[in-house]
Design a protein around this motif. Structure first.
Motif, PDB file in Angstrom:
ATOM      1  N   GLN A  11       0.839  -1.203   0.000  1.00  7.01           N
ATOM      2  CA  GLN A  11       0.000   0.000   0.000  1.00  7.01           C
ATOM      3  C   GLN A  11       0.870   1.247   0.000  1.00  7.01           C
ATOM      4  N   GLU A  12       1.902   1.246   0.845  1.00  6.57           N
ATOM      5  CA  GLU A  12       2.822   2.382   0.903  1.00  6.57           C
ATOM      6  C   GLU A  12       3.517   2.584  -0.442  1.00  6.57           C
ATOM      7  N   ALA A  13       3.926   1.481  -1.060  1.00  8.03           N
ATOM      8  CA  ALA A  13       4.593   1.568  -2.362  1.00  8.03           C
ATOM      9  C   ALA A  13       3.665   2.176  -3.404  1.00  8.03           C
ATOM     10  N   GLN A  14       2.412   1.735  -3.418  1.00  8.60           N
ATOM     11  CA  GLN A  14       1.455   2.258  -4.391  1.00  8.60           C
ATOM     12  C   GLN A  14       1.239   3.754  -4.185  1.00  8.60           C
ATOM     13  N   GLU A  15       1.126   4.164  -2.940  1.00  9.67           N
ATOM     14  CA  GLU A  15       0.936   5.590  -2.651  1.00  9.67           C
ATOM     15  C   GLU A  15       2.149   6.404  -3.109  1.00  9.67           C
ATOM     16  N   LYS A  16       3.353   5.885  -2.843  1.00  8.31           N
ATOM     17  CA  LYS A  16       4.564   6.592  -3.269  1.00  8.31           C
ATOM     18  C   LYS A  16       4.658   6.646  -4.796  1.00  8.31           C
ATOM     19  N   MET A  17       4.240   5.585  -5.467  1.00  3.27           N
ATOM     20  CA  MET A  17       4.258   5.577  -6.941  1.00  3.27           C
ATOM     21  C   MET A  17       3.295   6.630  -7.487  1.00  3.27           C
ATOM     22  N   MET A  18       2.116   6.716  -6.875  1.00  8.54           N
ATOM     23  CA  MET A  18       1.144   7.713  -7.325  1.00  8.54           C
ATOM     24  C   MET A  18       1.688   9.121  -7.103  1.00  8.54           C
ATOM     25  N   GLN A  19       2.328   9.339  -5.958  1.00  8.32           N
ATOM     26  CA  GLN A  19       2.925  10.645  -5.682  1.00  8.32           C
ATOM     27  C   GLN A  19       4.033  10.959  -6.682  1.00  8.32           C
ATOM     28  N   ALA A  20       4.820   9.953  -7.043  1.00  4.25           N
ATOM     29  CA  ALA A  20       5.914  10.157  -7.999  1.00  4.25           C
ATOM     30  C   ALA A  20       5.366  10.528  -9.375  1.00  4.25           C
ATOM     31  N   VAL A  21       4.297   9.871  -9.776  1.00  5.81           N
ATOM     32  CA  VAL A  21       3.678  10.191 -11.070  1.00  5.81           C
ATOM     33  C   VAL A  21       3.193  11.635 -11.053  1.00  5.81           C
ATOM     34  N   GLU A  22       2.484  12.009 -10.000  1.00  4.72           N
ATOM     35  CA  GLU A  22       1.950  13.367  -9.918  1.00  4.72           C
ATOM     36  C   GLU A  22       3.060  14.402  -9.797  1.00  4.72           C
ATOM     37  N   ALA A  23       4.153  14.056  -9.121  1.00  7.88           N
ATOM     38  CA  ALA A  23       5.284  14.976  -8.987  1.00  7.88           C
ATOM     39  C   ALA A  23       5.979  15.202 -10.331  1.00  7.88           C
ATOM     40  N   SER A  24       5.820  14.268 -11.244  1.00  4.55           N
ATOM     41  CA  SER A  24       6.432  14.419 -12.571  1.00  4.55           C
ATOM     42  C   SER A  24       5.644  15.389 -13.446  1.00  4.55           C
ATOM     43  N   GLY A  25       4.439  15.759 -12.980  1.00  7.94           N
ATOM     44  CA  GLY A  25       3.616  16.686 -13.749  1.00  7.94           C
ATOM     45  C   GLY A  25       2.524  16.000 -14.539  1.00  7.94           C
ATOM     46  N   MET A  26       2.214  14.764 -14.180  1.00 12.00           N
ATOM     47  CA  MET A  26       1.216  13.982 -14.904  1.00 12.00           C
ATOM     48  C   MET A  26       0.258  13.393 -13.883  1.00 12.00           C
ATOM     49  N   SER A  27      -1.021  13.372 -14.206  1.00 19.35           N
ATOM     50  CA  SER A  27      -1.969  12.724 -13.301  1.00 19.35           C
ATOM     51  C   SER A  27      -1.850  11.212 -13.465  1.00 19.35           C
ATOM     52  N   VAL A  28      -2.334  10.488 -12.468  1.00 15.93           N
ATOM     53  CA  VAL A  28      -2.307   9.031 -12.541  1.00 15.93           C
ATOM     54  C   VAL A  28      -3.139   8.559 -13.731  1.00 15.93           C
ATOM     55  N   GLN A  29      -4.255   9.221 -13.976  1.00 14.75           N
ATOM     56  CA  GLN A  29      -5.097   8.851 -15.119  1.00 14.75           C
ATOM     57  C   GLN A  29      -4.341   9.059 -16.439  1.00 14.75           C
ATOM     58  N   GLU A  30      -3.647  10.183 -16.577  1.00 12.92           N
ATOM     59  CA  GLU A  30      -2.866  10.427 -17.794  1.00 12.92           C
ATOM     60  C   GLU A  30      -1.771   9.376 -17.956  1.00 12.92           C
ATOM     61  N   TYR A  31      -1.108   9.040 -16.846  1.00 17.55           N
ATOM     62  CA  TYR A  31      -0.062   8.013 -16.868  1.00 17.55           C
ATOM     63  C   TYR A  31      -0.632   6.697 -17.384  1.00 17.55           C
ATOM     64  N   ASN A  32      -1.784   6.304 -16.853  1.00 26.77           N
ATOM     65  CA  ASN A  32      -2.425   5.061 -17.285  1.00 26.77           C
ATOM     66  C   ASN A  32      -2.820   5.122 -18.755  1.00 26.77           C
ATOM     67  N   GLU A  33      -3.309   6.270 -19.206  1.00 31.09           N
ATOM     68  CA  GLU A  33      -3.714   6.411 -20.602  1.00 31.09           C
ATOM     69  C   GLU A  33      -2.519   6.260 -21.543  1.00 31.09           C
ATOM     70  N   VAL A  34      -1.387   6.859 -21.171  1.00 32.78           N
ATOM     71  CA  VAL A  34      -0.191   6.721 -22.004  1.00 32.78           C
ATOM     72  C   VAL A  34       0.265   5.265 -21.990  1.00 32.78           C
ATOM     73  N   ALA A  35       0.244   4.620 -20.828  1.00 24.01           N
ATOM     74  CA  ALA A  35       0.648   3.215 -20.731  1.00 24.01           C
ATOM     75  C   ALA A  35      -0.216   2.342 -21.635  1.00 24.01           C
ATOM     76  N   ILE A  36      -1.505   2.609 -21.673  1.00 25.60           N
ATOM     77  CA  ILE A  36      -2.415   1.850 -22.530  1.00 25.60           C
ATOM     78  C   ILE A  36      -2.107   2.130 -24.000  1.00 25.60           C
ATOM     79  N   ALA A  37      -1.848   3.385 -24.332  1.00 25.61           N
ATOM     80  CA  ALA A  37      -1.521   3.751 -25.712  1.00 25.61           C
ATOM     81  C   ALA A  37      -0.247   3.054 -26.189  1.00 25.61           C
ATOM     82  N   LEU A  38       0.697   2.866 -25.294  1.00 34.19           N
ATOM     83  CA  LEU A  38       1.952   2.199 -25.658  1.00 34.19           C
ATOM     84  C   LEU A  38       1.717   0.756 -26.099  1.00 34.19           C
ATOM     85  N   GLN A  39       0.705   0.126 -25.552  1.00 28.61           N
ATOM     86  CA  GLN A  39       0.418  -1.269 -25.887  1.00 28.61           C
ATOM     87  C   GLN A  39       0.093  -1.442 -27.367  1.00 28.61           C
TER      88      GLN A  39
END
Length: 132
Positions: free
Chosen positions: A87-115
């Motif tokens: 749980q802690e890891a997931q929270e830190k990952m979400m914070q890292a994504v948002e700290a990069s300037g991208m929302s978690v939803q945007e991150y997921n959308e790009v990941a899906i597009a890469l497929q």
């Protein structure tokens, strides 16, 4: 360099094996919903170089957190402690994504597009390998 690229390829494959959305529970829904008329899906949306760069930054940060917690999970004394660490890891990952300037939803959308875009996947792999 080959080992690093292989590890990166495995990490990306693992991300996509989980449905392409590492943070699906936290993305505020939206996963699996049909787009509204006039909206584009991640596969059809043109991703800018800036978006790809931001995704790569977020991906690298997420991978570093994943590696750290993978090592820490080895020392978990029981299932409860392991779940708390996950749980802690997931929270830190979400914070890292948002700290990069991208929302978690945007991150997921790009990941899906890469497929569905092998050329873009190759581009992301190369950029991530340079930053790791």
């Amino acid at each position: 360099m080959t080992i690093r690229k292989t590890a990166l390829t495995i990490a990306l494959a693992a991300l996509f094996a989980a449905g392409g959305s590492a943070f699906a529970q936290s993305s505020g829904g939206g996963a699996g919903q049909a787009p509204m008329p006039g909206e584009t899906t991640p596969q059809t949306a043109a991703l800018t170089d800036e978006t790809v760069d931001t995704f790569v930054d977020a991906f690298v940060a997420v991978q570093e957190i994943r590696e750290d917690f993978t090592e820490r999970l080895q020392s978990a004394s029981d299932e409860s402690e392991a779940q708390a660490m996950q749980q802690e890891a997931q929270e830190k990952m979400m914070q890292a994504v948002e700290a990069s300037g991208m929302s978690v939803q945007e991150y997921n959308e790009v990941a899906i597009a890469l497929q569905s875009d092998p050329e873009l996947m190759q581009q992301v792999q190369e950029k991530a390998a340079d930053r790791m």
